[in-house]
Write an enzyme that holds these catalytic residues in place. Structure first.
Site, PDB file in Angstrom:
ATOM      1  N   GLY A 137       0.491  -1.435   0.048  1.00 22.94           N
ATOM      2  CA  GLY A 137       0.379  -0.318   0.220  1.00 22.94           C
ATOM      3  C   GLY A 137       1.035   0.819   0.127  1.00 22.94           C
ATOM      4  N   ASP A 190       2.879   2.476   2.691  1.00 20.19           N
ATOM      5  CA  ASP A 190       4.054   2.312   2.967  1.00 20.19           C
ATOM      6  C   ASP A 190       5.114   1.671   2.193  1.00 20.19           C
ATOM      7  OD1 ASP A 190       6.266   2.183   4.817  1.00 20.19           O
ATOM      8  OD2 ASP A 190       5.210   0.155   5.937  1.00 20.19           O
TER       9      ASP A 190
END
Length: 169
Positions: free
Chosen positions: A31, A33
């Protein structure tokens, strides 16, 4: 403090700091991150490793800061959201703490513009309507909001964008 809403990619936002919805290891993941680590380069990961070696990672609700590497920001504030387990395990308080601890760190570092993703609403499964209300209310009620010029909520997906738009007005 001005609050803005953007439908887009947080890795392309020009602000003092972007917020990373990190995991406890601080070593990158999926995602937002993964996108931040990929686009920001190894410099971010190297600082995360240093933080991890010093304090053992980052617990849910807490926040740490690194440089932004190749991103168009100066800093990345990494915060670990709460995994949704039905709402009976302090999830809402932990998510609220993500925003509070990030904002407190921003004030400490004299950060004036900050961009938040939709923390915990991806793989962590936090209900998007509740997460948007927690995010908006926590930012709006932040005690030192006069020390931050602009908060931008950056929604990558259309569903979150519509929820934030509805809850901001």
């Amino acid at each position: 403090m001005k609050i803005e809403l953007v439908h887009g990619d947080i890795t392309e936002i020009h602000v003092d700091a972007i917020v990373n919805a990190a995991n406890t290891s601080l070593l990158g993941g999926g995602g937002v991150d993964g996108a931040i680590h990929k686009k920001g380069g190894k410099e971010i990961l190297e600082e995360c490793i240093t933080i991890r070696n010093a304090q053992g990672g980052c617990k849910p609700g807490e926040a740490v800061i690194t440089n932004a590497g190749l991103l168009p920001a100066n800093f990345v504030i990494h915060t670990v959201g709460s995994v949704w387990n039905g709402g009976n395990n302090n999830e809402t308080e932990l998510l609220k703490n993500c925003y509070l601890n990030t904002l407190n760190l921003a004030v400490q570092k004299e950060i004036k513009t900050i961009a938040f993703p939709n923390i915990s609403t991806g793989i962590y499964g936090f209900p998007k309507p509740l997460a948007s209300k927690i995010a908006i209310n926590t930012v709006k009620n932040f005690e030192m909001k006069n020390l931050i010029d602009t908060v931008i909520f950056v929604c990558y997906d259309y569903e979150n964008f519509e929820l934030y738009k509805e809850n901001l007005h």
